[in-house]
Design a protein around this motif. Structure first.
Motif, mmCIF file in Angstrom:
data_model
loop_
_atom_site.group_PDB
_atom_site.id
_atom_site.type_symbol
_atom_site.label_atom_id
_atom_site.label_comp_id
_atom_site.label_asym_id
_atom_site.label_seq_id
_atom_site.Cartn_x
_atom_site.Cartn_y
_atom_site.Cartn_z
ATOM 1 N N ARG A 89 0.557 -44.001 48.037
ATOM 2 C CA ARG A 89 0.717 -42.370 46.842
ATOM 3 C C ARG A 89 2.226 -42.860 46.718
ATOM 4 O O ARG A 89 2.523 -42.371 45.506
ATOM 5 C CB ARG A 89 0.914 -42.381 47.672
ATOM 6 C CG ARG A 89 -0.339 -41.007 48.855
ATOM 7 C CD ARG A 89 -0.172 -39.344 48.942
ATOM 8 N NE ARG A 89 0.816 -38.319 48.710
ATOM 9 C CZ ARG A 89 0.344 -37.354 49.199
ATOM 10 N NH1 ARG A 89 -0.179 -36.749 50.500
ATOM 11 N NH2 ARG A 89 1.208 -35.950 48.570
ATOM 12 N N ASP A 93 1.227 -41.275 42.550
ATOM 13 C CA ASP A 93 1.944 -39.743 43.015
ATOM 14 C C ASP A 93 3.151 -39.811 42.034
ATOM 15 O O ASP A 93 3.180 -38.569 40.999
ATOM 16 C CB ASP A 93 2.990 -39.518 44.496
ATOM 17 C CG ASP A 93 1.861 -38.615 45.603
ATOM 18 O OD1 ASP A 93 0.912 -38.982 45.065
ATOM 19 O OD2 ASP A 93 2.137 -38.481 46.425
ATOM 20 N N LEU A 96 1.124 -39.266 38.898
ATOM 21 C CA LEU A 96 0.431 -38.141 38.958
ATOM 22 C C LEU A 96 0.577 -37.056 38.609
ATOM 23 O O LEU A 96 0.777 -35.902 37.732
ATOM 24 C CB LEU A 96 -0.402 -38.006 40.229
ATOM 25 C CG LEU A 96 -0.739 -36.443 40.156
ATOM 26 C CD1 LEU A 96 -2.159 -36.120 39.361
ATOM 27 C CD2 LEU A 96 -1.290 -36.063 41.739
ATOM 28 N N ARG A 139 -2.153 -29.807 46.612
ATOM 29 C CA ARG A 139 -2.653 -31.487 45.683
ATOM 30 C C ARG A 139 -4.307 -31.415 45.133
ATOM 31 O O ARG A 139 -3.483 -31.799 44.118
ATOM 32 C CB ARG A 139 -2.904 -32.349 47.263
ATOM 33 C CG ARG A 139 -3.278 -33.506 46.963
ATOM 34 C CD ARG A 139 -2.061 -34.233 46.235
ATOM 35 N NE ARG A 139 -2.220 -35.562 46.574
ATOM 36 C CZ ARG A 139 -0.745 -36.100 45.212
ATOM 37 N NH1 ARG A 139 -0.036 -35.825 45.545
ATOM 38 N NH2 ARG A 139 -1.133 -37.478 45.626
ATOM 39 N N ILE A 143 -3.813 -32.406 41.503
ATOM 40 C CA ILE A 143 -5.107 -33.751 40.986
ATOM 41 C C ILE A 143 -5.451 -33.369 39.118
ATOM 42 O O ILE A 143 -5.634 -33.731 38.972
ATOM 43 C CB ILE A 143 -5.566 -34.591 42.145
ATOM 44 C CG1 ILE A 143 -4.858 -34.889 43.111
ATOM 45 C CG2 ILE A 143 -6.503 -35.095 41.107
ATOM 46 C CD1 ILE A 143 -5.509 -35.064 44.433
ATOM 47 N N CYS A 155 -7.004 -40.374 43.316
ATOM 48 C CA CYS A 155 -6.009 -39.880 44.083
ATOM 49 C C CYS A 155 -7.490 -38.426 44.739
ATOM 50 O O CYS A 155 -6.766 -38.208 45.674
ATOM 51 C CB CYS A 155 -5.480 -38.647 43.280
ATOM 52 S SG CYS A 155 -4.158 -39.863 42.347
ATOM 53 N N GLU A 159 -6.829 -38.005 48.875
ATOM 54 C CA GLU A 159 -6.144 -36.553 49.712
ATOM 55 C C GLU A 159 -7.734 -36.731 50.827
ATOM 56 O O GLU A 159 -6.648 -36.951 51.405
ATOM 57 C CB GLU A 159 -6.603 -35.720 48.295
ATOM 58 C CG GLU A 159 -6.363 -33.990 48.974
ATOM 59 C CD GLU A 159 -5.204 -34.048 49.751
ATOM 60 O OE1 GLU A 159 -5.216 -33.275 50.609
ATOM 61 O OE2 GLU A 159 -4.330 -34.611 49.732
#
Length: 234
Positions: A89, A93, A96, A139, A143, A155, A159
């Motif tokens: 992540r 992240d 993202l 979350r 995404i 992702c 998750e």
């Protein structure tokens, strides 16, 4: 001429069982390492063993449960496993978050804010389960807001791996407060369409988690970080 056959739209029993099992996994009904026995689950959900078996197979394919010679069970998530996922992540992240800041629709920005408000309300009430649920929904919305299908696939899988661990993590008020601090920064940056600040907030959150749970704080740069596994430190 015979009348044509019609396909009737309906939810298959397997799909219903799959959704219920997945929800119960996320809500902490089962514990890490627990065996998932078809007969017991069939009795619990009031169905035959066939849809249970099919749902367990699908959950195993998604990596939510493990399949072995002894049957299905919940992964016994270790500290090393958790840090390895955080390392991934740490890499993903920021990308993202930057995509979401640039591509999120007005509706998605509103939804992100609503889920964050849900986290705030749950934290104020000491509701760890409600907090975890709102954090998961935030979350998922994040995404989707990235509008990058390749990134979204990766992702989503990651998750899923956090569903059970998150329930445990958010029982601690300090961990919820940390999530609120950085998710607040992230949501604000996305609202402002500031991809740089969004990426910074996402990465800094992972750095703080590593510092809290890993003991070796990575440099806040784009360099990859690898946790020293517990077995290696002996």
């Amino acid at each position: 001429m015979n009348s044509p056959r019609r396909v009737v739209q309906s939810d298959r029993l397997r799909d219903q069982v799959y959704r219920m099992l997945r929800e119960d996994l996320r809500n902490g009904l089962f514990y890490p390492g627990q065996r998932l026995v078809e007969l017991e689950l069939a009795a619990h959900y009031g169905v035959s063993r066939t849809p249970i078996r099919e749902a367990l197979f699908q959950l195993a394919r998604e990596g939510l449960i493990t399949d072995s010679d002894r049957g299905y069970s919940l992964p016994a998530d270790s500290h090393d496993d958790f840090l390895d996922r955080i390392a991934v992540r740490l890499t993903l992240d920021a990308t993202l978050a930057a995509h979401a800041a640039k591509r999120a629709t007005d509706g998605q920005k509103t939804e992100l804010a609503e889920h964050f408000e849900g986290m705030q309300a749950a934290h104020a009430e000491g509701d760890a389960k409600g907090f975890s649920n709102s954090a998961h929904l935030l979350r998922l919305c994040l995404i989707e807001a990235g509008h990058n299908e390749a990134l979204s696939r990766v992702c989503r899988v990651l998750e899923d791996q956090f569903l059970i661990m998150r329930n445990k993590q958010y029982r601690e008020a300090d961990n919820r407060a940390l999530a609120l601090e950085y998710d607040g920064k992230l949501v604000d940056a996305i609202q402002a369409a500031d991809s740089r600040k969004a990426a910074e907030a996402a990465r800094e959150y992972m750095v703080e988690i590593i510092d809290r749970f890993g003991g070796t704080r990575p440099a806040n740069t784009l360099e990859p970080w690898v946790a020293k596994r517990e077995a290696d430190s002996e």
